[in-house]
Design an enzyme around this catalytic site. Structure first.
Site, PDB file in Angstrom:
ATOM      1  N   GLU B  45       0.839  -1.361  -0.032  1.00  0.00           N
ATOM      2  CA  GLU B  45       0.072   0.018  -0.092  1.00  0.00           C
ATOM      3  C   GLU B  45       0.892   1.171  -0.032  1.00  0.00           C
ATOM      4  O   GLU B  45       1.748   1.175   0.808  1.00  0.00           O
ATOM      5  CB  GLU B  45      -0.800  -0.005   1.364  1.00  0.00           C
ATOM      6  CG  GLU B  45      -1.773  -1.170   1.256  1.00  0.00           C
ATOM      7  CD  GLU B  45      -2.414  -0.943   2.631  1.00  0.00           C
ATOM      8  OE1 GLU B  45      -2.380   0.352   3.360  1.00  0.00           O
ATOM      9  OE2 GLU B  45      -3.091  -1.863   3.399  1.00  0.00           O
ATOM     10  N   GLU B  56      -5.636   8.469  10.878  1.00  0.00           N
ATOM     11  CA  GLU B  56      -4.220   7.953  11.130  1.00  0.00           C
ATOM     12  C   GLU B  56      -3.879   8.597  12.569  1.00  0.00           C
ATOM     13  O   GLU B  56      -4.139   9.705  13.157  1.00  0.00           O
ATOM     14  CB  GLU B  56      -3.315   8.532  10.359  1.00  0.00           C
ATOM     15  CG  GLU B  56      -3.779   8.749   8.749  1.00  0.00           C
ATOM     16  CD  GLU B  56      -3.906   7.098   8.304  1.00  0.00           C
ATOM     17  OE1 GLU B  56      -3.541   6.210   8.940  1.00  0.00           O
ATOM     18  OE2 GLU B  56      -4.482   6.931   7.242  1.00  0.00           O
TER      19      GLU B  56
END
Lengths: 421, 287
Positions: B45, B56
Site C-alpha cells: 500500500e 491516522e
C-alpha cells in the site's frame, strides 16, 4: 419536515444531503455511531420521544436564559437611516449562541446512554458552552483546542476548567480549529462506544448539520416572531456572520421559506480574498465566497483547498471564524441563490466591534463584528428593516482587539494606548 | 480473480505493507518499496498524502506531514508508481478528497483512470464508508481495480454482511478501535485481533469469499504469527515501517529485514495453524 412519516425510512439521499452537499464521509469505525445518532435525532429531536424537546426547551429557558431579546438599535438606526434590530444571542448563558447546540447535544447524549462528552473548540465559545452543559447535566467532558487558539482565547480556557472540563492542547499544523477537529475525530474513533462528540457547528457527517441547525433554529424562530410583533412585518434582510455556520443557519432557518427576506452570510475576509497557492494559505476564511467543492471532516461541502485537494490554512482575526470549511446546507443555499455570501476584512470587523461598543453599549464577539462591518459597508442594499444577529459577546476577544487595534489606524476605535504596557 | 486476491491466495499467508509516498522524498520511497518487495511483502500500500488524515495516528500523520513538506503531489505520486517494478501488486491508500480533486472538477473517474494507467491494482479510502462508495466503486469496476473496504470492531449485523458481500481484493479487518499506530503490547494486539476474527468467522484461510487481512497495531513477527494462526489470510503493517523510515540509519536494509521478519512470523503462524494447511489454498485462476 413532517414528523409523521418516521415509520418509513426516508430516501437516504434526501435525508443525508442538501443537494449535492453533506453525506457521511467518516472512517468505518464511526459509521455505527453516526447511524445511532441518526436514529436518536429522528426519535428525540424530530419526534420528541420521552419529551426530549420539552426538557431541552425548559432547560434552555431556565438554565440558558431564553428567549433572548430582539433589540432595536437606536443609534445604528439613526446612523444608517433605517430600522436596525439586533438579535441578542450574546445574552444567552455563557455569552454566545453556542449553548443552544451544546446543551441540546449533551442532553441528547444523556438520553442515548453515553457516558462521556468530547468536543473541539476554536474561539473557545463552543468549548465553554459544552463544558457548562456537561457540568449542568453531570457528564465528564474533554475539549480539544489548538495551541494558537489557547493563546488567543485564554479567558475561555479558564472558564472551561472552572466547569471541571479537561482542555487538551493540539499542536499539529497551525494549532487552530481544523487540527482540533482532526484530533477530536481520533479520540472519537477510539472511544466511540461510550462517548458522544458534540460537534460545534453545522458541519460534519449527517446528521450533525441538521441536528445542530435544529438546536440553533430557535434563534430565527424567536427573531421572526419578535420582528413581526415589533415592526408588524418580516424584515427586508437578515444578516449573520458565518464560520462553520451554526449561528448563520440557526438565524436563517426560519426565514428560508420567506422569499421576500434576503439572507446575508458574512464571512471573514481576513487580510485578503486572494489565495496564496505557493504556501497553501488562504489569508481569509471566506469559504462560501471563494471555496470549491470537496470533502472535509465527514461532509461534501465548499472548502478552501489547493488544486490538488489539500486543505489550506485559513485566517481570520476572529478565531471563531477561522475554518477552511462551512456547513453543507449553507453551501447548498448559496448555490441555489437563497443565501447571499459576503465578506468583510479584519479591519472592517474590528471597526464593527468598536462601533457597536461605542454606539450601543454592546461589546460584540469578533465573529459577530463581521456582520456589523457588513452592515456599515452595505446598509443601502439591505432595505428599510434589517435584523442583525449578535451571535456572542466580545469579552473573550478583548486582548486580541486591543492588540490588533494598536497595530492599525482605526476610525471607530477609542484611544486604547492607556491599555498598553 | 483480481491481481490482489490472486497475490494473497498464491502467497498465503500474505504480508501487506504500507508506506507514505514522499516520506522523506519520492526517490527514497522508490528504494523503500523495492526493499519491502525483496523482503517478502505480497501487497504494498502506498499512501498518497492528504493534509487532514483523520483515521491516522501520530506516526503516519507525521509521515504525511514530511511528505507534504517535501512537495509530494498526486502527479509526482503517479510518476513514482509508473517507475516502480515490483513483484507485489500496489494499492493506493488516500482520502476521498484527494480522489475527487484529481482532474479539472470534482469527479472520481480521472483519478481511477490514472491509477489504472500507472498499474495500481486497488484503492483504499479510510474516510469512504460503503454508504458513500457507489461512484468510486463503479469507476473501479470499469478499470479493473479493487476497492478495498475496512471492517471495524464496531461493524456488525447487516452492515458487516453488506460490506463483506461488496468487498473485492481483500477485506481490511481493523484489529482495534482508534487510529493507526504500532503497538508494543503483543498481548493486547493479539487478544483484540482474536476477538475480531471470531466475530468475522475467518477460521478457514480464504474462507467465506474474499481474503481477510488484519491491521492496526501490528509491529512484530510474533504479532503476525498470532494473527495468522487465528485464521487471517494476511497481516497489514504500516506504522512500524514508518518508524524505520523516520529513525533508521539504513532504512533500505532495515525495511527489507523487517519485511522478512514479518513474513517469517506469518508463515510460522500458518504452520502452527490448527484448522487448515495454507499450502492447500486454491491456485489463482488464470485471467
Amino acid at each position: 419536515m413532517s414528523t409523521s412519516d418516521h415509520d418509513h425510512r426516508r430516501d437516504r439521499d434526501s435525508e443525508a444531503t442538501f443537494g449535492e452537499y453533506g453525506g457521511q464521509y467518516v472512517p468505518e469505525a464511526l459509521m455505527p455511531a453516526v447511524q445511532e445518532l441518526e436514529d436518536a435525532y429522528e426519535r428525540y429531536v424530530l419526534e420528541n420521544e420521552d419529551g426530549f424537546m420539552d426538557e431541552f426547551r425548559e432547560r434552555m429557558r431556565d438554565f440558558g436564559g431564553r428567549p433572548t431579546p430582539l433589540q432595536r438599535a437606536e443609534r445604528l438606526s439613526e446612523r444608517y437611516d433605517r430600522e436596525i434590530y439586533l438579535k441578542r444571542e450574546d445574552l444567552v448563558h455563557g455569552g454566545a449562541h453556542k449553548l443552544n447546540n451544546a446543551l441540546g447535544q449533551v442532553l441528547l447524549a444523556k438520553y442515548m446512554g453515553k457516558e462521556r462528552i468530547i468536543a473541539e473548540t476554536g474561539a473557545g465559545q463552543h468549548g465553554t458552552a459544552t463544558a457548562m452543559a456537561a457540568a449542568h447535566l453531570d457528564m465528564p467532558c474533554e475539549i480539544y483546542m489548538g495551541r494558537t487558539d489557547i493563546n488567543r482565547q485564554r479567558p475561555n480556557v479558564y472558564r472551561m476548567r472552572m466547569n471541571g472540563t479537561e482542555v487538551n492542547p493540539v499542536t499539529a499544523g497551525s494549532g487552530t480549529l481544523k487540527e482540533a477537529i482532526n484530533e477530536t475525530m481520533r479520540d472519537w474513533a477510539t472511544t466511540v462506544e461510550t462517548t458522544h462528540y458534540v460537534i460545534g457547528s453545522v458541519v460534519g457527517p449527517h446528521p450533525f448539520p441538521k441536528l445542530v441547525r435544529d438546536f440553533q433554529a430557535v434563534i430565527g424562530q424567536e427573531a421572526r416572531e419578535q420582528i413581526r410583533e415589533r415592526a408588524g412585518r418580516l424584515p427586508d434582510s437578515v444578516v449573520a456572520c458565518a464560520g462553520g455556520g451554526s449561528n448563520t443557519m440557526g438565524t436563517f432557518h426560519a426565514f428560508v421559506p420567506d422569499d421576500e427576506v434576503d439572507l446575508y452570510a458574512v464571512e471573514a475576509g481576513g487580510s485578503s480574498l486572494e489565495i496564496d497557492e505557493e504556501n497553501a494559505l488562504a489569508p481569509n476564511s471566506a469559504t462560501l465566497s471563494t471555496g470549491t467543492d470537496g470533502v472535509l471532516h465527514g461532509a461534501m461541502t465548499k472548502l478552501l483547498q489547493s488544486e490538488d485537494g489539500q486543505i489550506m490554512e485559513s485566517h481570520s482575526v476572529s478565531a471563531g471564524l477561522d475554518y477552511a470549511g462551512v456547513g453543507p446546507e449553507l453551501s447548498h443555499l448559496v448555490d441555489i441563490g437563497r443565501v447571499t455570501p459576503a465578506s468583510v476584512d479584519d479591519e472592517a470587523a474590528l471597526n464593527g466591534f468598536h462601533r457597536l461598543s461605542n454606539l450601543e453599549g454592546i461589546i460584540p464577539a469578533l465573529e459577530s463584528s463581521h456582520a456589523l462591518g457588513y452592515l456599515e459597508e452595505q446598509h443601502e442594499e439591505l432595505g428599510d428593516l434589517v435584523v442583525v444577529n449578535v451571535s456572542g459577546r466580545g469579552d473573550k476577544d478583548l486582548e486580541t482587539v486591543l492588540e490588533e487595534t494598536e497595530n492599525r489606524d482605526l476610525e471607530a476605535a477609542p484611544d486604547v494606548e492607556v491599555f498598553g504596557q | 480473480m483480481s491481481d490482489i486476491e490472486a497475490a494473497i491466495r498464491e502467497h498465503h499467508p500474505a504480508l501487506i505493507t504500507y508506506l507514505t509516498a514522499g516520506d522523506p522524498s519520492l526517490e527514497d520511497t522508490k528504494a523503500y518499496v523495492e526493499a519491502l518487495d525483496r523482503g517478502g511483502a505480497d501487497l504494498i500500500e502506498l499512501g498518497l498524502p492528504f493534509s487532514e488524515p483523520i483515521a491516522e495516528g501520530p506516526t503516519i500523520q507525521a509521515a504525511i506531514n514530511r511528505a507534504l513538506d517535501a512537495g509530494t503531489t498526486p502527479a509526482g505520486f503517479f510518476e513514482l508508481v509508473d517507475d516502480l517494478e515490483t513483484e507485489a501488486p500496489l494499492l493506493v491508500m488516500t482520502y476521498y478528497n484527494m480522489i475527487l480533486q484529481y482532474g479539472d472538477e470534482p469527479d472520481v473517474r480521472p483519478f481511477v483512470e490514472r491509477a489504472a494507467e500507472a498499474g495500481l491494482s486497488g484503492i483504499i479510502v479510510p474516510d469512504l464508508p460503503a454508504e458513500e462508495s457507489d461512484p468510486l466503486r463503479a469507476a473501479c469496476d470499469d478499470h479493473g481495480l479493487d476497492l478495498v473496504f475496512i471492517v471495524a470492531p464496531t461493524t456488525e449485523g447487516e452492515r458487516l454482511e453488506r460490506i463483506m458481500s461488496q468487498a473485492s481484493g481483500f477485506v481490511y479487518v481493523q484489529a482495534r478501535l482508534g487510529t493507526t499506530g504500532a503497538r508494543a503490547d503483543v498481548s493486547n494486539a493479539t487478544h483484540d485481533s482474536l476477538t475480531r476474527l471470531e466475530e468475522y468467522d475467518v477460521s478457514e484461510p480464504c474462507s467465506d469469499g474474499v481474503p481477510k487481512a488484519v491491521g492496526f497495531g501490528v509491529s512484530e513477527g510474533d504479532h503476525a504469527a498470532e494473527i495468522i494462526e487465528a485464521g487471517a489470510d494476511g497481516v497489514i503493517v504500516g506504522s512500524a515501517l514508518i518508524d524505520i523510515v523516520a529513525e533508521s540509519d539504513d532504512p533500505v536494509a532495515d525495511l527489507e529485514a523487517k519485511a522478512e521478519e514479518l513474513k517469517r512470523g506469518a508463515i510460522r503462524g500458518a504452520d502452527g495453524g490448527t484448522d487448515a494447511d495454507p499450502i492447500d489454498a486454491p491456485e489463482p485462476e488464470q485471467p
